[in-house]
Scaffold this active site. Structure first.
Site, PDB file in Angstrom:
ATOM      1  N   ALA A   1      45.166  20.119   1.048  1.00 32.80           N
ATOM      2  CA  ALA A   1      43.819  19.756   0.610  1.00 32.80           C
ATOM      3  C   ALA A   1      43.029  20.984   0.156  1.00 32.80           C
ATOM      4  CB  ALA A   1      43.094  19.027   1.736  1.00 32.80           C
ATOM      5  N   HIS A   2      41.801  20.715  -0.292  1.00 35.17           N
ATOM      6  CA  HIS A   2      40.992  21.781  -0.883  1.00 35.17           C
ATOM      7  C   HIS A   2      40.631  22.870   0.113  1.00 35.17           C
ATOM      8  CE1 HIS A   2      37.036  19.348  -0.021  1.00 35.17           C
ATOM      9  NE2 HIS A   2      37.775  19.503   1.033  1.00 35.17           N
TER      10      HIS A   2
END
Length: 338
Positions: free
Chosen positions: A238-239
């Site tokens: 994820a980011h």
């Protein structure tokens, strides 16, 4: 297919040779499948029986196992690593001609090295750059403001959405998506508001990313994989995550936003990592584990449920629900005896 003698392999990889140095090797195979013209290896004692029955012409093994083998052997400090290096000699890939396929689309502002190969149905966006000797396989999409450094390969159907920077010799397998929007949302008056993802993705030198894996771009800072990180198939990063150098992550693992994984870590299959935590260097997480808290001490960690027969598992599942009651009873009995 190349052919090497046992003596040539011994000299190339600085190995000790016992047996016929003129024996010609045409390829590699497992202990059970190898022919007299092939090389195999023993790295795990559990396969000793296979070694005794193997027809392999040459076997790579550790000095401790040399007495158990007959025929020609090569002594290696690490037989598995040595076998990998020898196998690479037989892994001959077809050469790709430099140039841009007529069915590819390249934005006028993009730069493509004259030594790069750009396959059919590739799209390269504005201000993106493709370095020397890169291979951009069929159907790959490179969005705006992406940089691919020298010697990297997008095998086929790889998508770099935007603001993705690949280092040297990066290899990405089909279906992988890098630079997608991170999962950033804020609640206002009962409705979700999307948080703009303004960062990018940075992939270090010598990384490899498996098929259908996804690495989201950061909200503000970049999502980063340091050098020599290896990602299996179907992994979600994820980011704003940061994965330390030389870490390997097995398939179906999910790492939530802003998690920081150290160097030389190993994450087994189907591991879950909660967001905003840190894992220090040299940590092993076994398969199916869930990391809910930061880890500050190197070592091996597990939380997965071990397999048992269904009858036993069902009984234990019922007992698990009764644990709180049983503990309370034990505490009450302990107080009475005190």
């Amino acid at each position: 297919m190349p052919i090497f003698t046992a003596q040539e392999l011994a000299e190339r990889f600085n190995l000790q040779l016992f047996g016929d140095g003129n024996l010609r090797i045409h390829g590699v195979a497992t202990l059970t499948q190898a022919s007299p013209e092939q090389l195999s290896f023993l790295a795990n004692p559990r396969y000793l029986t296979q070694l005794l029955n193997s027809r392999a012409g040459v076997i790579v093994l550790h000095a401790d196992d040399v007495k158990t083998a007959s025929g020609t052997v090569l002594i290696a400090k690490d037989p598995y690593v040595t076998f990998a290096k020898i196998a690479a000699l037989f892994d001959i890939k077809p050469a790709r001609e430099a140039g841009i396929h007529p069915l590819a689309t390249v934005d006028p502002s993009a730069h493509v090295s004259p030594t790069a190969h750009v396959g059919a149905f590739v799209s390269i966006g504005a201000r993106s750059s493709i370095g020397a000797s890169c291979i951009i396989g069929t159907g790959s999409i490179i969005g705006d403001d992406c940089t691919i450094d020298d010697g990297s390969e997008l095998i086929a159907r790889v998508t770099l959405i935007s603001k993705v920077r690949l280092g040297k010799r990066v290899r990405i397998h089909p279906g992988a998506v890098l630079g997608g929007e991170g999962f950033g949302l804020a609640m206002e008056n009962g409705h979700w508001i999307k948080i703009p993802q303004l960062g990018g993705v940075v992939i270090g030198d010598d990384c490899e990313i498996g098929a259908n894996s996804c690495i989201d771009r950061g909200a503000l800072d970049d999502t980063v994989l340091e050098e020599d990180v290896h990602i299996d198939n179907l992994v979600q990063i994820a980011h704003n995550c940061r994965i330390g150098a030389h870490t390997a992550i097995a398939g179906c693992t999910g790492i939530a936003g802003s998690a920081k994984i150290g160097r030389y870590c190993l994450l087994g299959g189907h591991v879950g990592v909660v967001g905003h935590l840190q894992i220090c260097d040299n940590v092993v997480i076994t398969g199916k584990s869930v990391v809910r808290n930061s880890i500050h001490t190197p070592g091996e960690y597990s939380s997965g449920t071990p397999l048992t027969d269904n009858r036993t598992w069902r009984k234990n599942a019922v007992r698990f629900k009764q644990l709180d009651m049983l503990v309370r009873r034990m505490m009450a009995v302990s107080k009475e005896k005190a």
